[in-house]
Design a protein around this motif. Structure first.
Motif, short mmCIF file in Angstrom:
data_model
loop_
_atom_site.label_atom_id
_atom_site.label_comp_id
_atom_site.label_asym_id
_atom_site.label_seq_id
_atom_site.Cartn_x
_atom_site.Cartn_y
_atom_site.Cartn_z
N ILE A 65 -10.96 9.83 -9.09
CA ILE A 65 -9.51 9.93 -9.24
C ILE A 65 -9.15 9.63 -10.69
N LYS A 66 -8.54 10.60 -11.35
CA LYS A 66 -8.13 10.42 -12.74
C LYS A 66 -7.08 9.31 -12.81
N GLY A 67 -7.25 8.42 -13.77
CA GLY A 67 -6.32 7.31 -13.95
C GLY A 67 -6.69 6.07 -13.16
N GLN A 68 -7.76 6.16 -12.34
CA GLN A 68 -8.22 5.02 -11.54
C GLN A 68 -9.66 4.69 -11.91
N PRO A 69 -10.04 3.41 -11.85
CA PRO A 69 -11.44 3.06 -12.11
C PRO A 69 -12.36 3.68 -11.05
N GLY A 118 -8.77 3.42 -16.13
CA GLY A 118 -9.33 4.39 -15.21
C GLY A 118 -10.02 5.55 -15.91
N ALA A 121 -2.29 12.31 -7.38
CA ALA A 121 -3.34 12.08 -8.36
C ALA A 121 -4.16 13.33 -8.57
N ARG A 147 -12.70 0.43 -16.17
CA ARG A 147 -12.03 -0.77 -15.67
C ARG A 147 -10.58 -0.86 -16.19
N ASN A 148 -10.40 -0.56 -17.46
CA ASN A 148 -9.06 -0.61 -18.05
C ASN A 148 -8.57 0.81 -18.33
N SER A 181 0.86 -1.18 0.00
CA SER A 181 0.00 0.00 0.00
C SER A 181 0.90 1.23 0.00
N TRP A 186 -14.08 7.96 -19.79
CA TRP A 186 -13.15 6.84 -19.81
C TRP A 186 -13.23 6.19 -21.17
N GLN A 231 -7.57 14.53 -8.58
CA GLN A 231 -8.80 14.00 -8.02
C GLN A 231 -9.79 15.11 -7.70
#
Length: 188
Positions: A153-157, A180, A97, A177-178, A92, A115, A99
């Motif tokens: 969050i940009k770049g995250q799903p 983000g 990010a 999902r792929n 972790s 997305w 966001q």
């Protein structure tokens, strides 16, 4: 009985084997494959218990975990666990990010998220971390749908436990999902 380490070992085994293990035939074939190709002997019934195909609350034997860790490319299970704990892939961490949080918005503000491939949604903030879809292009989200989330969050799903549609809750939903979210902006 399982642990996060055992669950990760199971994923690595399936990845290396190239197939998922989920049926009686899968476990029998894997057991035979393991014996022939890797010289390791683990019965199909042991694999079924390990994968939860057969109910069992017992912790797997360390000898079984050692053999499976060796199949996955480690000296033994203890070395595998050490590798997991020291691997940056599994630790972790905090990250930078782009966001947008619900706390930054006031009721009535609109945001755009998008997305791949070519999904674009306009959302209106309703308060209490609730968003309503105002416009939707090429998405399963429909105008009038509502959902609850505290952060984009940009770049995250975007993972949502449900969408409220016509007074009912859908199954969980994932956007991006792929790759983000690729679009995240406050509308002026």
């Amino acid at each position: 009985m399982t642990t996060p380490e055992i669950e990760e070992l199971k994923l690595l085994i399936e990845e290396k084997y190239g197939k998922s293990l989920s049926t009686t035939t899968d476990f029998e074939e894997f057991s035979l494959y393991l014996r022939k190709k890797a010289g390791k002997n683990i019965s199909a019934s042991t694999m079924k218990r390990l994968y939860g195909y057969v109910a069992d609350d017992h912790k797997p034997r360390i000898s079984t975990l050692d053999l499976l860790a060796q199949y996955a490319g480690h000296a033994d299970y203890k070395a595998f666990v050490f590798w997991l704990k020291s691997s940056t892939k599994y630790n972790s961490s905090f990250f930078m990010a782009d966001q947008l949080t619900s706390g930054e918005l006031t009721v009535g503000m609109e945001i755009m998220i998008g997305w791949s491939p070519n999904r674009l949604i306009t959302l209106r903030y309703m308060g209490n971390s609730i968003y309503e879809v105002v416009a939707s292009a090429n998405s399963k989200l429909l105008s009038g749908d509502r959902f609850c989330t505290g952060c984009f969050i940009k770049g995250q799903p975007l993972l949502l436990p449900y969408i409220e549609r016509n007074g009912e809750h859908t199954m969980p939903f994932v956007a991006g999902r792929n790759g983000g979210l690729t679009v995240l902006k406050l509308k002026k």
